[in-house]
Motif scaffolding. Structure first.
Motif, mmCIF file in Angstrom:
data_model
loop_
_atom_site.group_PDB
_atom_site.id
_atom_site.type_symbol
_atom_site.label_atom_id
_atom_site.label_comp_id
_atom_site.label_asym_id
_atom_site.label_seq_id
_atom_site.Cartn_x
_atom_site.Cartn_y
_atom_site.Cartn_z
ATOM 1 N N GLU A 266 -17.926 11.883 12.498
ATOM 2 C CA GLU A 266 -16.912 10.941 13.018
ATOM 3 C C GLU A 266 -16.468 9.854 12.030
ATOM 4 O O GLU A 266 -15.128 9.828 11.615
ATOM 5 C CB GLU A 266 -17.325 10.198 14.232
ATOM 6 N N LEU A 267 -17.501 9.431 11.437
ATOM 7 C CA LEU A 267 -17.045 8.370 10.298
ATOM 8 C C LEU A 267 -16.476 8.975 9.095
ATOM 9 O O LEU A 267 -15.273 8.482 8.770
ATOM 10 C CB LEU A 267 -18.364 8.016 9.523
ATOM 11 N N LEU A 268 -16.888 10.348 8.695
ATOM 12 C CA LEU A 268 -16.002 11.002 7.711
ATOM 13 C C LEU A 268 -14.743 11.301 7.774
ATOM 14 O O LEU A 268 -13.815 11.317 7.125
ATOM 15 C CB LEU A 268 -16.933 11.990 7.033
ATOM 16 N N GLU A 269 -14.914 12.077 8.976
ATOM 17 C CA GLU A 269 -13.173 12.248 9.539
ATOM 18 C C GLU A 269 -12.240 11.168 9.831
ATOM 19 O O GLU A 269 -10.972 11.190 9.264
ATOM 20 C CB GLU A 269 -13.478 13.015 11.073
ATOM 21 N N ALA A 270 -12.732 10.201 10.117
ATOM 22 C CA ALA A 270 -11.875 8.955 10.388
ATOM 23 C C ALA A 270 -11.889 8.491 8.860
ATOM 24 O O ALA A 270 -10.444 7.964 8.740
ATOM 25 C CB ALA A 270 -12.675 7.862 11.300
ATOM 26 N N ALA A 271 -12.504 8.291 7.913
ATOM 27 C CA ALA A 271 -12.386 7.845 6.602
ATOM 28 C C ALA A 271 -11.267 8.639 5.827
ATOM 29 O O ALA A 271 -10.592 8.168 4.957
ATOM 30 C CB ALA A 271 -13.721 7.800 5.821
ATOM 31 N N LYS A 272 -11.388 10.186 6.281
ATOM 32 C CA LYS A 272 -10.501 10.943 5.326
ATOM 33 C C LYS A 272 -8.953 10.711 5.629
ATOM 34 O O LYS A 272 -8.224 10.927 4.767
ATOM 35 C CB LYS A 272 -10.927 12.219 5.701
ATOM 36 N N SER A 273 -8.789 10.058 6.917
ATOM 37 C CA SER A 273 -7.414 9.942 7.136
ATOM 38 C C SER A 273 -7.114 8.383 7.422
ATOM 39 O O SER A 273 -5.817 8.091 7.835
ATOM 40 C CB SER A 273 -7.173 10.753 8.808
ATOM 41 N N ASP A 274 -7.895 7.584 6.869
ATOM 42 C CA ASP A 274 -7.683 5.934 6.988
ATOM 43 C C ASP A 274 -6.664 5.848 5.952
ATOM 44 O O ASP A 274 -6.714 5.906 4.800
ATOM 45 C CB ASP A 274 -9.077 5.308 6.828
ATOM 46 N N SER A 275 -5.432 5.080 6.436
ATOM 47 C CA SER A 275 -4.446 4.675 5.285
ATOM 48 C C SER A 275 -4.704 3.542 4.558
ATOM 49 O O SER A 275 -4.445 3.458 3.576
ATOM 50 C CB SER A 275 -3.183 4.228 6.290
ATOM 51 N N ASP A 276 -5.717 2.624 5.270
ATOM 52 C CA ASP A 276 -6.171 1.566 4.394
ATOM 53 C C ASP A 276 -7.167 2.087 3.319
ATOM 54 O O ASP A 276 -7.000 1.506 2.241
ATOM 55 C CB ASP A 276 -6.916 0.647 5.184
ATOM 56 N N ILE A 277 -8.047 2.857 3.411
ATOM 57 C CA ILE A 277 -8.852 3.395 2.318
ATOM 58 C C ILE A 277 -7.979 4.173 1.283
ATOM 59 O O ILE A 277 -8.165 3.966 -0.044
ATOM 60 C CB ILE A 277 -9.948 4.545 2.838
ATOM 61 N N GLU A 278 -6.897 4.839 1.850
ATOM 62 C CA GLU A 278 -6.048 5.485 0.592
ATOM 63 C C GLU A 278 -5.010 4.518 0.104
ATOM 64 O O GLU A 278 -5.006 4.972 -1.266
ATOM 65 C CB GLU A 278 -4.964 6.227 1.521
ATOM 66 N N SER A 279 -4.810 3.518 0.823
ATOM 67 C CA SER A 279 -3.961 2.405 -0.188
ATOM 68 C C SER A 279 -4.931 1.826 -1.203
ATOM 69 O O SER A 279 -4.548 1.684 -2.285
ATOM 70 C CB SER A 279 -3.523 1.397 0.800
ATOM 71 N N ILE A 280 -6.078 1.552 -0.789
ATOM 72 C CA ILE A 280 -7.113 0.853 -1.709
ATOM 73 C C ILE A 280 -7.344 1.592 -2.891
ATOM 74 O O ILE A 280 -7.302 1.130 -4.003
ATOM 75 C CB ILE A 280 -8.181 0.305 -0.964
ATOM 76 N N LEU A 281 -7.608 3.055 -2.725
ATOM 77 C CA LEU A 281 -7.981 3.926 -3.918
ATOM 78 C C LEU A 281 -6.525 4.275 -4.626
ATOM 79 O O LEU A 281 -7.133 4.272 -5.874
ATOM 80 C CB LEU A 281 -8.333 5.313 -3.265
ATOM 81 N N ASN A 282 -5.307 4.168 -4.225
ATOM 82 C CA ASN A 282 -4.192 4.503 -5.000
ATOM 83 C C ASN A 282 -3.998 3.044 -5.834
ATOM 84 O O ASN A 282 -3.561 3.426 -6.919
ATOM 85 C CB ASN A 282 -3.217 4.485 -3.934
ATOM 86 N N THR A 283 -4.334 1.944 -5.241
ATOM 87 C CA THR A 283 -4.125 0.808 -6.205
ATOM 88 C C THR A 283 -5.061 0.804 -7.244
ATOM 89 O O THR A 283 -4.618 0.275 -8.273
ATOM 90 C CB THR A 283 -4.312 -0.375 -5.322
ATOM 91 N N TRP A 284 -6.182 1.088 -7.076
ATOM 92 C CA TRP A 284 -7.340 1.189 -8.105
ATOM 93 C C TRP A 284 -6.871 2.227 -9.165
ATOM 94 O O TRP A 284 -7.049 2.408 -10.432
ATOM 95 C CB TRP A 284 -8.606 1.525 -7.733
ATOM 96 N N ASN A 285 -6.141 3.355 -8.395
ATOM 97 C CA ASN A 285 -5.813 4.591 -9.346
ATOM 98 C C ASN A 285 -4.864 3.987 -10.254
ATOM 99 O O ASN A 285 -4.888 4.672 -11.425
ATOM 100 C CB ASN A 285 -5.304 5.868 -8.498
ATOM 101 N N ASP A 286 -3.963 3.281 -9.865
ATOM 102 C CA ASP A 286 -2.851 2.607 -10.881
ATOM 103 C C ASP A 286 -3.550 1.848 -12.018
ATOM 104 O O ASP A 286 -2.780 1.656 -13.078
ATOM 105 C CB ASP A 286 -1.878 1.976 -10.148
#
Length: 570
Positions: A266-286
């Motif tokens: 459940e933790l992994l499935e929730a994290a995979k679709s978490d928009s906050d986590i996606e936003s953080i990683l995309n910011t670091w990616n830049d």
């Protein structure tokens, strides 16, 4: 049975980590009558404190990025000089203190560092260090030695290190063609980390998520840890640690391997679709120089984890589970925790933390089982007067006392804010057993370590002293706080820069070195001439002088002998 224990420990690691995190400071349970609700309430309160500390630290760090001062100092006392005099190759009566004074700042994505070396409060030399994360070039200069710069490239250095590792592996396993260590990833990962760190430090507020996002993520995923456990029975129990006892209600949660797998899924499935986590990683990616997509790498890793969980064997869930207990006092305070592995009728302790209170007095017990035999424990008692904690603790391994820790003026309020303040004195008792370790115990029992911690909003200090028979031998101090910005030159326009990886360049650089200024500074600091010669010669001066003196004595002896023979013949 051992295999099951190891598996249970692995699958419940996340749960254990969460529980350990909340056990550092006693937390309030609030009104609840089951284990899961109590833990969720306590975790939510802890998350608020962590988010508040995070927000404050970002603000403070952003202020320090424009200029930060940190000093590392070693002060030698009379007793310390006397002790060192027995092993030093020269007289050290002149030695009082050595300090490395560092000023660091980040400007326009570049890092600047100015390090000063001081001896007896006199500056000996300095080092200028400038990093350009985009090119990965580091420029350095020691003005007291030369006005020229030398440089190295961090990515090239990492590539060379990876190549060296590959060569070493080939030498160790010449006939094993299956050995495949991805050393080519070392350099790129290191390069990315340098770029990301510099970008983060240049503008923390834009690179790191807001405190509200961190609070939401911690609350969300922390609460999920308690969703799938099985409620155990509650009971009344008197909790005792040291000389202090307190009546408490015990609540238990049971986590089987099936529960752990379900929670992790459940933790992994929730994290995979978490928009906050996606936003953080995309910011670091830049902020990264490489073309790797962090969010894609994250989701790929999550998918691998989910696939691995599907193949997990949970057939032992009926008779094996992780038992987690909490003791709650009449005021709703969590006064104790315990983690145990239950396999049928066999109970294996993992961790126990207990802190009963009686007015301002408290008892304390923390035990951690490292394996089926050895158990580390920290036990003691003390008082909490206002916001200050004072107490004495014993650190033991397998019922043998290794150290005694005396805590003075530990500030419990500032600790919740992320600032540590207090004094710790660690002594070592003599051993009661007759074995080869008694010799070392007899030596240690004459010494004590004293640790003094002081931290405020934007500054702090740590001091570690060594005492012998009540006298301080020396003190190592580290202080940090706001400082001035380092002036970073235009690195692209620097002239006469020597490449540290080019032998011809470094030979040319060596020809520019002049030690006159450093020698004069050492003399001003009170260093004797013979010691200066010893230091600058790399420690060979004493041997050379001894050899010369021995040779001269031999020649004198030969001449004297020849003269005596001549006189005798006459």
């Amino acid at each position: 049975m051992k295999t099951r224990k190891k598996w249970l420990r692995k699958t419940t690691a996340i749960c254990t980590a969460a529980l350990l995190g909340t056990a550092v400071i006693p937390s309030t349970a609030f009104a609840a009558d089951d284990y899961a609700s109590i833990e969720k309430n306590a975790w939510a309160e802890e998350v608020k404190n962590m988010a508040s500390s995070y927000a404050a630290s970002i603000e403070e760090s952003q202020a320090l990025v424009s200029g930060m001062q940190s000093d590392i100092s070693l002060k030698i006392e009379d007793s310390g000089r006397s002790l060192l005099g027995f092993v030093a190759p020269f007289d050290i009566s002149w030695l009082n203190d050595i300090t490395l004074a560092n000023t660091v700042s980040f400007t326009d994505g570049k890092e600047g560092l100015l390090m000063k070396v001081l001896l007896n409060d006199n500056q000996i030399c300095s080092l200028e260090y400038y990093l350009d994360p985009e090119s990965q070039d580091v420029y350095m200069r020691i003005p007291e030695l030369s006005d020229k710069y030398f440089k190295t490239n961090l990515k090239e250095a990492a590539d060379q290190q990876a190549s060296n590792i590959e060569s070493d592996i080939e030498e160790l396993t010449p006939d094993d063609t299956d050995v495949d260590i991805p050393t080519d990833n070392f350099a790129s990962a290191y390069s990315d980390s340098i770029s990301l760190s510099a970008s983060l430090m240049s503008d923390l507020s834009s690179a790191l998520p807001e405190a509200s996002v961190i609070e939401a993520l911690l609350d969300k995923y922390g609460s999920m840890l308690f969703d799938n456990l099985t409620e155990g029975e509650s009971s009344q129990e008197t909790l005792t640690a040291g000389d202090i006892s307190q009546d408490c209600t015990v609540y238990e949660g049971q986590i089987s391997s099936a529960d752990a797998v379900k929670t992790a899924t459940e933790l992994l499935e929730a994290a995979k679709s978490d928009s906050d986590i996606e936003s953080i990683l995309n910011t670091w990616n830049d902020k990264l120089s490489s073309g790797e997509n962090l969010y894609e790498s994250f989701t790929t890793a999550v998918d691998k984890g989910l696939n691995a969980l599907k193949d997990t064997d949970t057939s032992d869930s009926e008779d094996s589970y992780l038992s987690t207990k909490i003791w709650v006092d009449e005021n709703g305070r969590i006064a104790g925790r315990a983690l145990e592995i239950q396999e049928g009728d066999t109970t294996t302790p993992i961790l126990t933390w207990q802190m009963p209170e009686n007015g301002s007095d408290f008892g304390y017990l923390l035990t951690i089982a490292s394996d089926d035999i050895n158990t580390y424990s920290l036990s003691g008692s003390g008082q909490i007067d206002g916001d200050k904690l004072n107490g004495t603790y014993e650190l033991s391994l397998a019922d043998s006392i290794s150290a005694i820790i005396e805590v003075k003026d530990y500030d419990t309020v500032s600790a919740k804010e992320g600032n540590l303040n207090g004094n710790y004195k660690i002594t070592f008792p003599s051993s009661d057993t007759d074995n080869e370790d008694d010799y070392y115990s007899s030596i240690l029992e004459n010494f004590a370590l004293v640790l003094d911690l002081n931290s405020e909003k934007d500054s702090g200090s740590v001091a570690l002293s060594i005492e012998n028979a009540g006298s301080t031998l020396g003190t190592l101090s580290i202080t940090g706080g706001a400082g001035e910005a380092v002036e970073i030159p235009d690195l692209a326009s620097l002239k006469d820069v020597y490449d540290a990886n080019n032998n011809d360049d470094m030979n040319a650089y060596a020809a520019t070195l002049d030690f006159t200024s450093i020698m004069d500074n050492l003399s001003k600091a009170g260093v004797p001439d013979e010691v200066i010669t010893y230091i600058l010669s790399g420690g060979s001066a004493t041997e050379d002088s001894s050899d010369t003196e021995a040779s001269e004595n031999s020649e004198t002896s030969d001449n004297t002998s020849d003269g005596s023979d001549t006189d005798a013949a006459a």
